[in-house]
Enzyme design. Structure first.
Site, PDB file in Angstrom:
ATOM      1  N   GLU A 149       0.977  -1.310  -0.052  1.00  0.00           N
ATOM      2  CA  GLU A 149      -0.056   0.016  -0.005  1.00  0.00           C
ATOM      3  C   GLU A 149       0.795   1.177   0.016  1.00  0.00           C
ATOM      4  OE1 GLU A 149      -3.495   0.530  -0.181  1.00  0.00           O
ATOM      5  OE2 GLU A 149      -2.501   2.407  -0.435  1.00  0.00           O
ATOM      6  N   LYS A 205       7.975  -1.581  -2.299  1.00  0.00           N
ATOM      7  CA  LYS A 205       7.519  -0.899  -1.012  1.00  0.00           C
ATOM      8  C   LYS A 205       8.521  -0.030  -0.360  1.00  0.00           C
ATOM      9  CE  LYS A 205       5.096   0.947   1.822  1.00  0.00           C
ATOM     10  NZ  LYS A 205       4.095   2.267   1.585  1.00  0.00           N
ATOM     11  N   ASN A 209       9.751   4.007  -0.143  1.00  0.00           N
ATOM     12  CA  ASN A 209       9.766   4.827   1.431  1.00  0.00           C
ATOM     13  C   ASN A 209      11.133   4.969   1.500  1.00  0.00           C
ATOM     14  OD1 ASN A 209       7.026   4.683   1.584  1.00  0.00           O
ATOM     15  ND2 ASN A 209       7.127   3.557   3.565  1.00  0.00           N
ATOM     16  N   PHE A 250       8.518  16.389  -2.042  1.00  0.00           N
ATOM     17  CA  PHE A 250       9.316  15.905  -1.027  1.00  0.00           C
ATOM     18  C   PHE A 250      10.827  16.459  -1.013  1.00  0.00           C
ATOM     19  CE2 PHE A 250       7.346  12.420   1.535  1.00  0.00           C
ATOM     20  CZ  PHE A 250       6.264  12.365   0.871  1.00  0.00           C
ATOM     21  N   GLY A 258       9.197  11.561  10.226  1.00  0.00           N
ATOM     22  CA  GLY A 258       8.611  10.824  11.366  1.00  0.00           C
ATOM     23  C   GLY A 258       7.519   9.807  10.791  1.00  0.00           C
ATOM     24  N   CYS A 261       5.963   4.750   9.311  1.00  0.00           N
ATOM     25  CA  CYS A 261       6.467   4.111   8.183  1.00  0.00           C
ATOM     26  C   CYS A 261       7.856   4.340   7.967  1.00  0.00           C
ATOM     27  CB  CYS A 261       5.597   3.772   7.070  1.00  0.00           C
ATOM     28  SG  CYS A 261       4.190   3.040   7.335  1.00  0.00           S
ATOM     29  N   ARG A 329       2.943   8.628  16.035  1.00  0.00           N
ATOM     30  CA  ARG A 329       4.211   7.776  16.043  1.00  0.00           C
ATOM     31  C   ARG A 329       5.456   8.514  15.351  1.00  0.00           C
ATOM     32  NH1 ARG A 329       0.892   2.573  13.653  1.00  0.00           N
ATOM     33  NH2 ARG A 329      -0.057   3.959  12.363  1.00  0.00           N
TER      34      ARG A 329
END
Ligand SMILES: NC(=O)C1=CN([C@@H]2O[C@H](COP(=O)(O)OP(=O)(O)OC[C@H]3O[C@@H](n4cnc5c(N)ncnc54)[C@H](O)[C@@H]3O)[C@@H](O)[C@H]2O)C=CC1
Ligand SMILES: O=C(O)[C@H]1O[C@H](OP(=O)(O)OP(=O)(O)OC[C@H]2O[C@@H](n3ccc(=O)[nH]c3=O)[C@H](O)[C@@H]2O)[C@H](O)[C@@H](O)[C@@H]1O
Length: 432
Positions: A149, A205, A209, A250, A258, A261, A329
């Protein structure tokens, strides 16, 4: 189609609700009884823009239901999504106990063909582990598919309904055909459904990230360097970002990435590398720089107060790890608050959505204000940790009258330096 989603956090609940929105019958399973009770009463347990509207609509239409029992999920769904946590383990790897625990249970209960789709972020080879955990208990036919995802918190509904791409990792024609059918309504604009092998899907994935985290970290280093040489990172950012090979997104420097993920996924990829005798040097640097960046405002605050922070009243705007979420988180705000508490500062914080979560964590160690202006009353300094829209254009005259000293440390570069000079604020931001 009859769909079961196991795990109703940010990913699972958005997945379940958005799949119901296109006419599927969805049953969401979670072991958290309070969460399931809340949802049965029609309440969304997280803050995610626009989720409440489609949640309510699909409950009313009887397409979205909830249970705490995995058995109900197996009775209901032909396709079973796993949207379970994969938190950071002590050694930095992704902890697979939730995924493999549920896989084991599925193996014990499965009685007919199911497609089990892993939506959690998991290391290469996890689909195989899931398949083995199920097959250990049964001869019933099933397929395990990797379907990472890519949604962002705060935009989760939009990202799910209009994904830039859908990645499917599988070698089962039967499963691929079903999943393509399920996702067809979401890619009508022509965005691709990319089919590949499971391992490549799983790695896609982490690669995505880790790349985004690296991009942010690179800009944070450029920002730090700007401060040393007198350049303005916002000008550099725009100058760079207009090159379409680099892109504008970005590139915003700040007080570090933070969230639930990026931090854990960068570490998990790094650990996977080590497990295969590969040293991801670039990720070492990303992890180290980001950790420092989260506290990069602290020396600036210390310098301003000549290292005498005791009993200083500090206002904090923004607690969530980013705007439009209540998720705290790995939020930089928490590290900053901790560092200030260690030096006996008195903290008054305001966040539009995340205060209840911080209250649960910090109790009465800090005070929580009812508004952004209440937070700055008698403050010796204001620190901005999250770029909520409401903070972008404050009434500076009011701010000045409320604060005992006109000092702003801005971890998100919200204001023009010239404007702050005009308003007579001491204004310290990142990389400018
Ligand atoms: N949060 C995000 O924006 C994104 C997260 N991911 C990945 O998706 C996965 C899930 O992430 P989140 O939704 O953020 O997690 P979360 O922590 O918000 O939700 C996980 C849910 O699973 C439930 N759960 C735990 N054990 C269970 C069990 N045995 N049976 C049923 N439910 C159980 C928990 O009670 C919780 O409600 C992670 O691997 C994450 O890396 C991927 C893309 C975006
Ligand atoms: O795997 C995941 O969970 C998700 O992680 C991120 O989504 P998310 O963590 O919700 O939020 P982002 O908008 O990516 O921001 C992450 C962190 O980077 C920071 N950031 C982002 C962008 C930027 O330019 N600068 C910057 O410091 C944010 O403040 C935030 O702390 C990815 O963007 C999603 O594609 C992915 O699905």
């Amino acid at each position: 189609m009859n769909i079961t989603v196991v795990g109703t956090g940010y990913v699972g609940l958005v997945t379940g609700t958005c799949l119901a929105e296109t006419g599927n019958n969805v049953l969401c399973i979670d072991i958290d009884e309070n969460k399931i009770e809340l949802m049965k009463k029609g309440q969304v347990p997280i803050y995610e823009p626009h989720l409440d509207v489609i949640f309510e609509r699909n409950i009313k239409a009887d397409r979205l239901k909830f249970s705490t029992k995995l058995q109900d999920g197996l009775n209901h769904g032909d396709i079973i999504f796993l949207a379970l946590p994969t938190p950071e383990d002590e050694d930095g790897s992704a902890d697979l106990k939730y995924i493999l625990g549920v896989a084991d249970e599925i193996g014990k209960r499965i009685t007919n063909y199911k497609i089990i789709i892993d939506k959690s972020t998991v290391p290469v080879g996890t689909s195989e582990k899931v398949a083995k955990a199920i097959a250990k208990h049964t001869d019933v036919d099933f397929d395990v598919v990797s379907n990472p995802e890519f949604l962002r918190e705060g935009f989760a509904v939009d990202d799910f309904l209009k994904p830039e791409r859908i990645v499917i990792g599988s070698d089962s024609e039967r499963a691929i055909e079903q999943i393509k059918k399920l996702y067809k309504p979401y890619v009508r604009s022509g965005n691709p459904i990319i089919v590949m092998d499971k391992k490549s899907a799983e790695l896609t994935k982490y690669a995505a990230n880790a790349f985004l985290a690296t991009k942010i970290t690179f800009m944070n280093e450029i920002a730090n360097f700007c401060e040393l040489v007198g350049a303005d990172v916002d000008k550099v950012r725009i100058g760079m970002g207009t090159d379409s090979r680099i892109g504008k997104r970005f590139l915003f420097p700040g007080i570090g990435y933070g969230g639930s993920c990026f931090p854990k996924d960068v570490k998990a990829l790094h650990k996977s590398g080590r497990d295969s005798n590969y040293d991801f040097k670039i990720l070492d640097a990303v992890i180290e720089v980001n950790q420092k960046q989260k506290l990069s405002l602290i020396p600036k605050v210390e310098a301003h107060f000549d290292n005498k922070l005791e009993n200083k009243n500090i206002a904090i705007w923004g607690l969530a790890f980013k705007p439009e979420t209540d998720d705290i988180r790995e939020a930089p705000s928490l590290e900053i608050i901790n560092a200030l508490l260690k030096q006996n500062c008195l903290i008054s914080a305001f966040d539009p959505e995340a205060m209840p979560n911080v209250k649960r964590k910090l109790g009465d160690k800090i005070s929580f204000a009812n508004s952004m202006y209440e937070a700055v009353k008698d403050a010796d300094a204001l620190i901005i940790c999250t770029e909520w829209s409401i903070f972008r254009n404050p009434d500076f005259k009011k701010l000045k009258s409320l604060m005992s000293s006109s000092v702003i440390f801005d971890g998100r570069n919200l204001y023009d330096i010239a404007e702050m000079e005009k308003e007579n604020f001491k204004y310290i931001s990142v990389g400018r």
